[in-house]
Write a protein that holds these residues in place. Structure first.
Motif, short mmCIF file in Angstrom:
data_model
loop_
_atom_site.label_atom_id
_atom_site.label_comp_id
_atom_site.label_asym_id
_atom_site.label_seq_id
_atom_site.Cartn_x
_atom_site.Cartn_y
_atom_site.Cartn_z
N VAL A 3 61.66 4.31 32.22
CA VAL A 3 60.35 3.82 31.58
C VAL A 3 60.65 2.61 30.52
CG1 VAL A 3 58.54 4.32 30.03
CG2 VAL A 3 59.04 6.01 31.90
N ASP A 4 61.74 2.85 29.66
CA ASP A 4 62.19 2.07 28.84
C ASP A 4 62.61 0.55 29.54
OD1 ASP A 4 61.87 3.41 26.41
OD2 ASP A 4 63.65 4.02 26.35
N TRP A 5 63.49 0.80 30.48
CA TRP A 5 63.94 -0.33 31.14
C TRP A 5 62.88 -1.24 31.95
CZ3 TRP A 5 63.63 -0.57 36.51
CH2 TRP A 5 64.46 -1.65 37.26
N GLU A 6 61.82 -0.44 32.50
CA GLU A 6 60.68 -1.16 33.20
C GLU A 6 60.15 -1.99 32.54
OE1 GLU A 6 58.39 2.48 34.54
OE2 GLU A 6 58.69 1.59 36.60
N LEU A 7 59.90 -1.89 31.07
CA LEU A 7 59.17 -3.08 30.35
C LEU A 7 60.34 -3.89 29.57
CD1 LEU A 7 56.20 -0.82 28.89
CD2 LEU A 7 56.28 -2.83 30.60
N THR A 8 61.30 -4.41 30.30
CA THR A 8 62.36 -5.23 29.85
C THR A 8 62.51 -6.25 30.72
OG1 THR A 8 64.33 -4.36 30.75
CG2 THR A 8 63.57 -3.40 28.50
N ARG A 9 62.89 -7.52 30.24
CA ARG A 9 62.79 -8.73 31.15
C ARG A 9 64.03 -8.49 32.34
NH1 ARG A 9 63.43 -13.76 27.15
NH2 ARG A 9 63.81 -14.83 29.10
N HIS A 10 64.85 -7.47 32.03
CA HIS A 10 66.09 -6.93 33.03
C HIS A 10 65.30 -6.60 34.38
CE1 HIS A 10 69.57 -6.57 29.96
NE2 HIS A 10 69.43 -7.76 30.30
N ALA A 11 64.28 -5.68 34.05
CA ALA A 11 63.46 -5.14 35.09
C ALA A 11 63.06 -6.19 36.03
CB ALA A 11 62.56 -4.16 34.74
N CYS A 12 62.72 -7.30 35.57
CA CYS A 12 62.00 -8.49 36.41
C CYS A 12 62.93 -9.81 36.71
CB CYS A 12 60.66 -8.78 35.88
SG CYS A 12 60.70 -9.34 34.37
N ALA A 13 64.27 -9.48 36.61
CA ALA A 13 65.19 -10.46 36.38
C ALA A 13 65.24 -11.19 37.87
CB ALA A 13 66.69 -10.04 36.45
N TRP A 14 64.93 -10.42 38.86
CA TRP A 14 64.76 -11.29 40.35
C TRP A 14 63.66 -12.14 40.30
CZ3 TRP A 14 68.00 -12.24 43.98
CH2 TRP A 14 67.34 -13.06 45.14
N GLU A 15 62.45 -11.77 39.68
CA GLU A 15 61.06 -12.42 39.72
C GLU A 15 61.34 -13.62 39.19
OE1 GLU A 15 57.32 -10.54 38.79
OE2 GLU A 15 58.09 -8.84 39.40
N THR A 16 62.31 -13.71 38.09
CA THR A 16 62.57 -14.78 37.15
C THR A 16 63.19 -15.94 38.27
OG1 THR A 16 62.71 -13.73 35.25
CG2 THR A 16 63.67 -15.92 35.10
N LEU A 17 64.24 -15.35 39.09
CA LEU A 17 64.85 -16.41 39.80
C LEU A 17 63.96 -16.91 40.86
CD1 LEU A 17 68.22 -14.64 40.89
CD2 LEU A 17 67.93 -16.57 39.45
N LEU B 35 55.03 -9.74 31.11
CA LEU B 35 56.61 -10.14 30.59
C LEU B 35 57.30 -10.78 31.86
CD1 LEU B 35 58.84 -9.22 28.80
CD2 LEU B 35 59.33 -7.14 30.35
N CYS B 36 56.84 -10.45 33.14
CA CYS B 36 57.65 -11.13 34.27
C CYS B 36 57.14 -12.33 34.47
CB CYS B 36 57.68 -10.13 35.38
SG CYS B 36 58.53 -8.69 35.26
N SER B 37 55.99 -12.72 34.25
CA SER B 37 55.43 -14.06 34.65
C SER B 37 56.11 -15.12 33.82
CB SER B 37 53.85 -13.87 34.38
OG SER B 37 53.60 -14.06 32.88
N GLY B 38 56.63 -14.87 32.77
CA GLY B 38 57.07 -16.01 31.99
C GLY B 38 56.13 -16.52 31.08
#
Length: 179
Positions: A46-60, A168-171
């Motif tokens: 749950v902690d990880w899901e709300l970090t930028r790490h969890a959406c790193a692929w979306e950032t790319l 978070l993932c949208s930037g």
């Protein structure tokens, strides 16, 4: 697409839901992915899901860099390693910066028998280096990766957690690098 080891993950999930003790059924020669870790480490997940790490692929994808190996290497699990990320088509379960990105392939203490240690700065600096994260500050970033917010996050309604994750993932509203 079929995730390697998915049957083992499903078995772990079923045993956990039934309240039957389960042991990690992780893939010894490949990376298992966050779903495997989540079975026993739900609060950490749950902690990880709300970090930028969890959406790193979306950032790319948003930046159009999902085919650049220099960028992909830090936004997936185990690129160019046996059993690691190969492509979005064949190993989609290994996108993002997941548990095994930091803790190593099948880094679960119950599986390896090794006591987990606090991760040193060098683990983060494999990706957060001077070229790619010129303003990275390990001391400032460390508290955001301690997996200690689960109770606070669990109080949020699922829709609210999902909305926070989308933002978070949208930037939206943030610079690529902190000032």
């Amino acid at each position: 697409s079929s995730q390697p080891g998915l049957n083992d993950v499903l078995l772990m999930e079923i045993r956990t839901l039934l309240g039957v003790e389960t042991k990690p059924l992780l893939a010894g020669a490949r990376f298992s992915g966050d779903r495997s870790c989540r079975v026993c480490h739900a609060k950490h997940h749950v902690d990880w899901e709300l970090t930028r790490h969890a959406c790193a692929w979306e950032t790319l994808v948003r930046l159009g860099k999902q085919t650049d190996p220099e960028c992909v290497r830090c936004h997936v699990v185990g690129l160019n390693e046996p059993g690691g990320f190969a492509s979005i088509q064949t190993t989609p379960h290994l996108t993002n910066v997941q548990c095994e990105s930091c803790h190593g392939g099948n880094g679960c203490a119950a599986f390896t028998g090794k006591k987990p240690d606090l991760l040193p700065a060098a683990v983060c600096q494999k990706c957060h280096d001077a070229k790619h994260s010129p303003r990275f500050d390990f001391i400032a970033a460390r508290p955001r990766t301690l997996h200690n917010r689960a109770e606070e996050l669990a109080k949020l309604a699922p829709a609210e957690r999902e909305a926070q994750m989308r933002k978070l993932c949208s930037g939206e509203g943030r610079q690529l690098f902190p000032p």
